[in-house]
Write a protein that holds these residues in place. Structure first.
Motif, PDB file in Angstrom:
ATOM      1  N   LEU A  81     -21.637 -41.418 -16.908  1.00 11.54           N
ATOM      2  CA  LEU A  81     -22.779 -40.631 -16.474  1.00 11.54           C
ATOM      3  C   LEU A  81     -22.741 -39.230 -17.074  1.00 11.54           C
ATOM      4  O   LEU A  81     -21.670 -38.632 -17.229  1.00 11.54           O
ATOM      5  CB  LEU A  81     -22.808 -40.539 -14.947  1.00 11.54           C
ATOM      6  CG  LEU A  81     -23.090 -41.853 -14.213  1.00 11.54           C
ATOM      7  CD1 LEU A  81     -22.850 -41.690 -12.720  1.00 11.54           C
ATOM      8  CD2 LEU A  81     -24.514 -42.327 -14.476  1.00 11.54           C
ATOM      9  N   ARG A  82     -23.922 -38.731 -17.392  1.00 10.03           N
ATOM     10  CA  ARG A  82     -24.057 -37.405 -17.991  1.00 10.03           C
ATOM     11  C   ARG A  82     -24.837 -36.491 -17.057  1.00 10.03           C
ATOM     12  O   ARG A  82     -25.604 -36.953 -16.218  1.00 10.03           O
ATOM     13  CB  ARG A  82     -24.773 -37.520 -19.344  1.00 10.03           C
ATOM     14  CG  ARG A  82     -24.077 -38.431 -20.334  1.00 10.03           C
ATOM     15  CD  ARG A  82     -24.957 -38.711 -21.530  1.00 10.03           C
ATOM     16  NE  ARG A  82     -24.328 -39.660 -22.455  1.00 10.03           N
ATOM     17  CZ  ARG A  82     -24.926 -40.190 -23.511  1.00 10.03           C
ATOM     18  NH1 ARG A  82     -26.193 -39.889 -23.768  1.00 10.03           N
ATOM     19  NH2 ARG A  82     -24.273 -41.034 -24.282  1.00 10.03           N
ATOM     20  N   ASP A  83     -24.645 -35.206 -17.267  1.00  6.56           N
ATOM     21  CA  ASP A  83     -25.369 -34.224 -16.483  1.00  6.56           C
ATOM     22  C   ASP A  83     -26.873 -34.435 -16.652  1.00  6.56           C
ATOM     23  O   ASP A  83     -27.372 -34.520 -17.777  1.00  6.56           O
ATOM     24  CB  ASP A  83     -24.983 -32.815 -16.948  1.00  6.56           C
ATOM     25  CG  ASP A  83     -25.413 -31.749 -15.963  1.00  6.56           C
ATOM     26  OD1 ASP A  83     -25.140 -31.895 -14.767  1.00  6.56           O
ATOM     27  OD2 ASP A  83     -26.040 -30.757 -16.406  1.00  6.56           O
ATOM     28  N   GLY A  84     -27.581 -34.559 -15.541  1.00  2.04           N
ATOM     29  CA  GLY A  84     -29.025 -34.750 -15.587  1.00  2.04           C
ATOM     30  C   GLY A  84     -29.473 -36.193 -15.519  1.00  2.04           C
ATOM     31  O   GLY A  84     -30.678 -36.460 -15.395  1.00  2.04           O
ATOM     32  N   ASP A  85     -28.529 -37.142 -15.596  1.00  2.00           N
ATOM     33  CA  ASP A  85     -28.903 -38.558 -15.487  1.00  2.00           C
ATOM     34  C   ASP A  85     -29.507 -38.863 -14.115  1.00  2.00           C
ATOM     35  O   ASP A  85     -29.198 -38.195 -13.116  1.00  2.00           O
ATOM     36  CB  ASP A  85     -27.681 -39.460 -15.683  1.00  2.00           C
ATOM     37  CG  ASP A  85     -27.365 -39.731 -17.145  1.00  2.00           C
ATOM     38  OD1 ASP A  85     -28.204 -39.418 -18.013  1.00  2.00           O
ATOM     39  OD2 ASP A  85     -26.263 -40.265 -17.420  1.00  2.00           O
ATOM     40  N   VAL A  86     -30.343 -39.884 -14.083  1.00  2.00           N
ATOM     41  CA  VAL A  86     -30.912 -40.395 -12.836  1.00  2.00           C
ATOM     42  C   VAL A  86     -30.311 -41.777 -12.605  1.00  2.00           C
ATOM     43  O   VAL A  86     -30.439 -42.666 -13.456  1.00  2.00           O
ATOM     44  CB  VAL A  86     -32.449 -40.485 -12.923  1.00  2.00           C
ATOM     45  CG1 VAL A  86     -33.034 -40.978 -11.598  1.00  2.00           C
ATOM     46  CG2 VAL A  86     -33.040 -39.136 -13.298  1.00  2.00           C
ATOM     47  N   LEU A  87     -29.636 -41.964 -11.485  1.00  2.00           N
ATOM     48  CA  LEU A  87     -28.932 -43.215 -11.211  1.00  2.00           C
ATOM     49  C   LEU A  87     -29.496 -43.888  -9.966  1.00  2.00           C
ATOM     50  O   LEU A  87     -29.574 -43.277  -8.901  1.00  2.00           O
ATOM     51  CB  LEU A  87     -27.438 -42.955 -10.998  1.00  2.00           C
ATOM     52  CG  LEU A  87     -26.605 -44.168 -10.540  1.00  2.00           C
ATOM     53  CD1 LEU A  87     -26.535 -45.216 -11.639  1.00  2.00           C
ATOM     54  CD2 LEU A  87     -25.217 -43.732 -10.101  1.00  2.00           C
ATOM     55  N   THR A  88     -29.863 -45.165 -10.107  1.00  2.00           N
ATOM     56  CA  THR A  88     -30.254 -45.989  -8.967  1.00  2.00           C
ATOM     57  C   THR A  88     -29.168 -47.019  -8.703  1.00  2.00           C
ATOM     58  O   THR A  88     -28.774 -47.755  -9.609  1.00  2.00           O
ATOM     59  CB  THR A  88     -31.589 -46.700  -9.218  1.00  2.00           C
ATOM     60  OG1 THR A  88     -32.631 -45.742  -9.325  1.00  2.00           O
ATOM     61  CG2 THR A  88     -31.917 -47.652  -8.064  1.00  2.00           C
TER      62      THR A  88
END
Length: 255
Positions: free
Chosen positions: A91-98
């Motif tokens: 995961l990277r800064d600013g990612d959106v995770l569901t």
């Protein structure tokens, strides 16, 4: 066929629901820059094993996927919104995770999902996520005896429309009980007063999802992950909810 659940059966589903909610709370709390999706998958497997639950996803092979699915949680990042297959991705800064998760315990299923921003927050994505949460709440509020299925769909779709979001009706909510997917199908857009009449004992997975732009989906090469066609972020919020004489009962919450 639609099967109504007894109050004692709903109580048993609530046991499963509390576990589902606890896993989602745990996984979403670990969603930080640098965390690998495969580590989140492994954490979900560990929690399932420790609880003695059974994944609804493992070996799932519906017509819309390139089955069998060999993971226990769906992890969808950024423009991915449904059926995200965990992969070797940090995961990277600013990612959106569901995170979307469903299991059975003692033969009864529960299903829920949550979307979070990783690291830095943006107002546009925060509003998107909030719209799906508010739409879920509107759908839940409409889940009362005497209403019709279209009342739920309309309540969800109204929130989307008012926010300027487009709704895809190919995938939506569904009945749930002994298995993860039961009748009826619950679209995220509909007409009030239409569809079946809601009766006590009906249990539904209510799950608004949409993106910042297009309502069209494309399938990844993994055969499962569904992405929004224009590549913009998407969000997905879901609860398992029982229709009761005392009003809607949300089952996928931690006491």
């Amino acid at each position: 066929m639609i099967e109504l659940k007894t109050p004692s059966e709903i109580d048993r589903m609530a046991v499963t629901g509390r576990f589902v909610a606890s896993v989602l709370h745990d996984l979403s709390g670990r969603a930080e820059p640098g965390v690998n999706l495969l580590d989140l998958e492994q954490r979900a497997r560990t929690m399932i094993s420790e609880r003695g639950a059974v994944s609804c996803y493992w070996d799932y092979a519906p017509s819309f996927g390139n089955g069998p699915f060999r993971n226990v949680v769906c992890l969808s990042v950024n423009d991915a919104v449904l059926h995200g297959k965990p992969r070797d991705y940090r995961l990277r800064d600013g990612d959106v995770l569901t995170c979307d998760f469903a299991v059975t315990i003692d033969g009864w299923a529960a299903d829920a999902s949550v979307t979070v921003q990783v690291g830095d927050q943006t107002a546009e994505v925060a509003a998107l996520i909030d719209s799906t949460v508010r739409a879920r709440a509107a759908g839940i509020a409409a889940a009362v005896p005497g209403n019709r299925l279209g009342d739920l769909s309309s309540a969800i779709g109204t929130v989307a429309r008012d926010g300027g979001y487009r709704v895809n009706t190919d995938y939506g909510g569904h009945g749930i009980g002994r298995t993860m997917h039961e009748d009826p199908h619950l679209p995220n857009r509909g007409r009030p007063g239409k569809g079946m009449t809601l009766r006590p004992g009906l249990v539904l997975a209510i799950e608004p999802w949409w993106g910042l732009g297009s309502d069209e989906l494309v399938k990844d090469s993994d055969g499962w992950t569904l992405r929004v066609a224009d590549g913009r972020p998407a969000a997905h919020s879901e609860h398992t909810v029982a229709v009761t004489d005392d009003g809607p009962r949300v089952l996928t919450v931690v006491d």
